[in-house]
Design an enzyme around this catalytic site. Sequence first.
Site, PDB file in Angstrom:
ATOM      1  CD  GLU A 129       1.416  -1.673   4.581  1.00  0.00           C
ATOM      2  OE1 GLU A 129       1.172  -0.863   3.692  1.00  0.00           O
ATOM      3  OE2 GLU A 129       2.142  -1.389   5.563  1.00  0.00           O
TER       4      GLU A 129
ATOM      5  CB  SER B 252       2.731   7.393  -3.106  1.00  0.00           C
ATOM      6  OG  SER B 252       3.904   7.421  -2.321  1.00  0.00           O
TER       7      SER B 252
ATOM      8  CE  LYS C 140       9.531   7.084   1.490  1.00  0.00           C
ATOM      9  NZ  LYS C 140       8.684   6.066   0.942  1.00  0.00           N
TER      10      LYS C 140
ATOM     11  CG  ASP D 150       4.136  -2.533   1.211  1.00  0.00           C
ATOM     12  OD1 ASP D 150       3.877  -1.440   0.655  1.00  0.00           O
ATOM     13  OD2 ASP D 150       3.593  -2.894   2.271  1.00  0.00           O
ATOM     14  N   GLY D 151       6.269  -0.776  -0.219  1.00  0.00           N
ATOM     15  CA  GLY D 151       7.173   0.338   0.058  1.00  0.00           C
ATOM     16  C   GLY D 151       7.499   0.368   1.541  1.00  0.00           C
TER      17      GLY D 151
ATOM     18  CB  THR E 102      -0.881   0.011   1.261  1.00  0.00           C
ATOM     19  OG1 THR E 102      -1.714  -1.159   1.240  1.00  0.00           O
ATOM     20  CG2 THR E 102      -1.774   1.245   1.317  1.00  0.00           C
TER      21      THR E 102
ATOM     22  N   GLY F 220       2.848   4.442   7.452  1.00  0.00           N
ATOM     23  CA  GLY F 220       2.468   5.831   7.233  1.00  0.00           C
ATOM     24  C   GLY F 220       1.067   5.944   6.651  1.00  0.00           C
ATOM     25  N   GLY F 221       0.710   4.949   5.846  1.00  0.00           N
ATOM     26  CA  GLY F 221      -0.633   4.944   5.242  1.00  0.00           C
ATOM     27  C   GLY F 221      -1.673   4.246   6.105  1.00  0.00           C
TER      28      GLY F 221
END
Length: 221
Positions: free
Chosen positions: A105, A34, A123, A83-84, A32, A98-99
């Site tokens: 996740e 950006s 990051k 994922d990020g 999830t 953060g989201g």
Amino acid sequence: MTATDPKLAQKQAAAKAALSYIEDGMILGVGTGSTVNCLIELLPKVHLKGAVASSQVTEDKLKALGIEIYDLNQVGVLDLYIDGADEIDAHGNMIKGGGGALTREKIVAAASKRFICMVDDSKIVDKLGRFPVAIEVLPQARSYVARELVAMGGDPVYREGFVTDYGNVILDTYDLDITDAAKMEAVLNNIVGVVCHGVFSAQSAHLMLKAGDQGVQTVKF
Ligand code: 5RP
């Protein structure tokens, strides 16, 4: 993600690099955020059997592309989760959430054989903790957990107006000393009322795709 996101090109580059790890006909775990949104935009270029989504937002985006959504319980073990992260250290430990999708996740990551983390170079950190740790808490336990976090030296801030996919609340917690990510993960897990939190050490990344001005670097952990 907005048109003015200064890291958009790097996020897109990391997402493009991630595509090459997706095998034909696989069921992919999809994160999830950006950076993941950049990956989702590219998924029509590969052939997936389907996906397990790490949030309702991601699920909606995947469905809009006609990608079949599987329940994790149907699938069992996933070969790959992408994922990020909000922060990642030299060992692949991360802060995520953060989201606000951290619990789902972490569940999908735990059920996956490999975790590929896509990040832009902002990051990368020597030590986790500049970014606040999102701690998902049962609503009734909010102030109890907040007091426990303060006793640990943390500064919990209630994420106003936000409810997780599981109906819980989030305490974004600053100033935790994350010298040992595995230990902090365990300590936070042990606070009664904490559902899950954004320190990912047991579910650390196996591989990082780090995008910077010079291109995308692959780092194996
Ligand atoms: C969401 C997450 C995201 O992976 C993290 O916040 C990074 O997001 P972005 O790619 O937008 O920077 O953990 O819960």
